[in-house]
Write an enzyme that holds these catalytic residues in place. Structure first.
Site, PDB file in Angstrom:
ATOM      1  CB  SER A 109      -0.899  -0.035   1.245  1.00 34.20           C
ATOM      2  OG  SER A 109      -1.853   0.989   1.186  1.00 34.20           O
ATOM      3  CD  GLU A 145      -0.485   3.070  25.251  1.00 38.03           C
ATOM      4  OE1 GLU A 145      -1.478   2.347  25.401  1.00 38.03           O
ATOM      5  OE2 GLU A 145      -0.359   4.173  25.787  1.00 38.03           O
TER       6      GLU A 145
END
Ligand SMILES: [Zn+2]
Length: 178
Positions: A109, A145
């Site tokens: 992509s 995170e």
């Protein structure tokens, strides 16, 4: 026209320093002084689709700009003279301390990534990956995170780029067909 495009950002020939550095329709610059020809091509990047046994997808939160704080797939740029496969293994280890067991190419992509005021064009190569275990996983490098997200709970506005959204959407659609 966008100010970050190469033709609006790069003004000098990197070889001789002349400002007679003209952008042409074929996405290249030609120096009228030394005839140096610079093509603007895509940089290769890799992205990992990692699913756990609860059918949740692993997403990371970006710790750096561009798109700081937004969700992303694990991955990153392919280094000079590196294979995409090696980049995939290296990036997942660097970002998450995860060892990839198996991987299969899924899709590509194209993406525009604005870095330092310049549009950097990438081709994101997505792989479906399996990992042996998630025991020693932790967020490091350029992510703050990680989280596992149910495919049905995905909010695409929180995904960092259109390219990564498209990869995840295509993956979700294909899974729905199975
Ligand atoms: Zn030149």
């Amino acid at each position: 026209m966008k100010s970050t495009l190469p033709q609006n950002t790069i003004h000098f020939c990197p070889k001789c320093g002349s400002n007679e550095f003209t952008f042409h329709e074929d996405q290249s610059f030609l120096c009228d002084k030394c005839q140096f020809h610079l093509y603007i091509n895509s940089s290769a990047a890799v992205a990992a689709l990692i699913i756990n046994d609860k059918d949740e997808i692993l997403l990371t939160k970006r710790a750096v700009n561009p798109h700081k704080g937004m969700l992303d797939l694990p991955g990153g740029f392919v280094d000079i003279m590196e294979t995409a496969e090696n980049a995939l293994i290296r990036e997942i280890k660097e970002e998450l301390n995860l060892d990839i067991d198996k991987f299969d190419y899924f899709m590509s992509s194209p993406n525009e990534y604005i870095f330092g005021g310049l549009s950097v064009f990438t081709l994101d190569l997505a792989y479906i990956c399996t990992v042996k275990n998630f025991n020693n996983m932790h967020a490091k490098d350029d992510i703050s995170e990680f989280r596992f997200c149910k495919l049905s709970d995905l909010v695409f506005e929180n995904i960092c780029t259109g390219s990564i959204s498209k990869i995840i959407q295509t993956f979700v659609n294909k899974k729905g067909e199975q």
